[in-house]
Design a protein around this motif. Structure first.
Motif, PDB file in Angstrom:
ATOM      1  N   LEU A  26       0.763  -1.286  -0.275  1.00  0.00           N
ATOM      2  CA  LEU A  26      -0.037   0.072   0.101  1.00  0.00           C
ATOM      3  C   LEU A  26       0.939   1.247   0.116  1.00  0.00           C
ATOM      4  O   LEU A  26       0.309   2.604  -0.449  1.00  0.00           O
ATOM      5  CB  LEU A  26      -1.285   0.216   0.877  1.00  0.00           C
ATOM      6  N   THR A  38      -7.973  -0.282  -1.589  1.00  0.00           N
ATOM      7  CA  THR A  38      -7.570  -0.131  -0.396  1.00  0.00           C
ATOM      8  C   THR A  38      -9.267   1.128   0.349  1.00  0.00           C
ATOM      9  O   THR A  38      -9.403   1.999  -0.499  1.00  0.00           O
ATOM     10  CB  THR A  38      -6.963   0.916  -0.153  1.00  0.00           C
ATOM     11  N   ALA A  59      -5.522  -2.055   7.252  1.00  0.00           N
ATOM     12  CA  ALA A  59      -5.940  -1.771   5.804  1.00  0.00           C
ATOM     13  C   ALA A  59      -6.888  -2.670   6.013  1.00  0.00           C
ATOM     14  O   ALA A  59      -6.941  -3.568   6.395  1.00  0.00           O
ATOM     15  CB  ALA A  59      -4.835  -1.941   4.669  1.00  0.00           C
ATOM     16  N   LEU A 101     -10.051  -4.223   2.897  1.00  0.00           N
ATOM     17  CA  LEU A 101      -9.674  -3.788   0.912  1.00  0.00           C
ATOM     18  C   LEU A 101      -9.880  -4.696   0.613  1.00  0.00           C
ATOM     19  O   LEU A 101     -11.391  -5.647   1.695  1.00  0.00           O
ATOM     20  CB  LEU A 101      -7.740  -4.947   1.557  1.00  0.00           C
TER      21      LEU A 101
END
Length: 473
Positions: A146, A165, A210, A212
């Protein structure tokens, strides 16, 4: 970086979480292309977001630089620490939890230290696809993916890392935590802050987790290896197959004959998929979550039309996953084959797909004129216009002397990239290697905005100092 500072880190992390012995730090002080000598005062290995925040707070108070590191697979020196007195490595390799999977929302939330292949596996276990895929997926980590906005082979269909994302958790330069792990597809409440951190190479904050996007698992996958006349034929074939398949082409790779020959020469298990030689090849893959065999029919009809148009001279269709794996084995090992062949100068560039054939022709002619005997190995993601326009040393040349002409080669190729409205860094990032190139080619207004954002979020300049926004050279 005195004993008191290291003692504070040790209090935050425990003995396992702080490395200071040279033999323990060594795996974190490697830069795989050898462009940078790495040195740092310590390696911090936090196991939680709170520990990351504590480390960043301590560094902010002491004015110590932080070089974030995931799998340390980068190719532009973005994770290469440069000071034993003033920098530490902050490695996320202990933060490997999958925090949750929501199959109704098609999302997965993972910590930054998760290896990319493990994220793919976790998605597959619930019959979903996480489509980010690249050669280093067995060792690269999602936080680094990322931070560099990684691309890979499936960008054509699913986009770069930023497109996958939905939300982030980030530790800011003063130690505060932004809790932005949203799974929303729509959130129109001002600036999209996640996009500041994706692609920022650790210069604005430390990504710790994150959320996703996931996609339905693939039920059909069809792969072909075709010999084509030139890059223009490859672009034409891509268009035909996208139309024939209902835009279900997920990967389309361009390979020159020279690249194939390097793989055949140096990589065990590689064999030519076609009986005759061709100047260029296309490795294409179609996939769909829908059941049936219609993708095979679409692939065959698209290739047949390309044969009739004189764009494709021959093609091999994979009859099994093993066949497809053998095709991909060639493409994935071209970089390794280049290493075994000798010195090479790399260019990770992109241009609009429509202009790719003209770019390849002009760039090859210009560099062959500037560096007689150089062997061009231009390969990569024709579907999104990203080529690895690599230059192999002339036969019997001195490798060290050839590498000494790196900047000269950059100028030839990157000047042409700029004229074609392209990018001098398509998917590897800027790191420390390309700060001068960014300063040379980026729009002045863009550079000013980058520096203003950096100043606003990291006024003391402790986050990945020297990377991305180091300034002109």
């Amino acid at each position: 970086m005195d004993d008191a500072f290291l003692g504070k880190l040790r209090e935050c992390l425990g003995e396992r979480g702080l490395l200071t012995a040279p033999e323990d730090m060594a795996p974190y002080l490697r830069e795989w292309r050898g462009h940078f000598e790495c040195t740092a005062g310590a390696v911090a290995r936090p196991a939680s977001t709170d520990e990351v925040a504590a480390v960043v707070t301590a560094c902010a108070e002491a004015g110590v630089g932080i070089v974030p590191q995931g799998g340390n697979t980068g190719l532009v020196g973005g994770a290469a620490p440069q000071s034993a007195d003033g920098q530490i490595v902050l490695a996320l390799d202990r933060m490997t939890r999958v925090r949750g999977i929501d199959t109704d929302n098609d999302t997965i939330t993972v910590e930054a230290g998760c290896i990319l292949a493990d994220v793919q596996k976790a998605a597959a276990e619930v019959h979903r696809l996480f489509p980010l895929s690249l050669a280093a997926e067995g060792s690269c980590r999602i936080g680094g993916n990322l931070a560099t906005n990684a691309g890979g082979v499936n960008v054509l269909r699913y986009g770069n890392a930023r497109d996958l994302t939905l939300g982030l958790e980030v530790v800011l330069a003063d130690g505060r935590v932004w809790h932005g792990l949203s799974g929303l597809r729509k959130d129109n409440t001002g600036y999209d802050l996640r996009q500041l951190f994706v692609g920022s190479e650790g210069t604005l904050g430390i990504i710790t987790a994150a959320t996703l996007r996931l996609y339905p698992a693939l039920a059909q996958r069809e792969t072909a290896f075709a010999g084509v006349t030139d890059p223009a034929a490859a672009v034409a074939l891509l268009g035909r197959l996208r139309a024939a398949s209902g835009d279900n082409v997920i990967a389309c790779e361009l390979i020159p004959r020279f690249g194939l020959e390097l793989a055949l020469r140096h990589i065990p298990g590689c064999r030519d998929p076609l009986d005759e030689t061709h100047p260029w090849y296309v490795l294409v893959e179609l996939a769909s979550p829908a059941e049936g065999t219609w993708l095979r029919e679409a692939l065959e009809s698209g290739l047949e039309a390309a044969f009739e148009a004189g764009e494709v001279a021959d093609a091999a269709l994979a009859g099994s996953l093993d066949d497809a794996g053998r095709f991909w084995h060639i493409r994935e090992h071209i970089p390794e084959a280049q290493i075994r062949e000798g010195a090479s100068i790399k260019h990770d560039v992109s241009v609009p797909v429509s202009r790719l054939p003209a770019f390849v022709a002009e760039a090859a002619a210009a560099i062959e004129d500037a560096m007689p005997g150089v062997r061009v190995c231009a390969f990569g993601h024709v579907g999104d216009g990203n080529l690895h326009f690599n230059l192999q040393q002339p036969e019997d040349a001195d490798g060290k002397a050839f590498l000494g002409r790196w900047r000269e080669a950059n100028r030839v190729i990157h000047d042409i990239v700029a004229r074609f409205d392209g990018s001098v860094s398509a998917e590897h990032g800027i790191g420390r290697l390309k700060t001068g190139e960014l300063a040379r080619y980026a729009d002045p207004a863009k550079l000013a905005m980058i520096r203003a954002i950096k100043q606003a979020l990291d006024p003391r300049g402790i986050l990945n100092p020297g990377a991305l926004v180091a300034g002109d050279d």
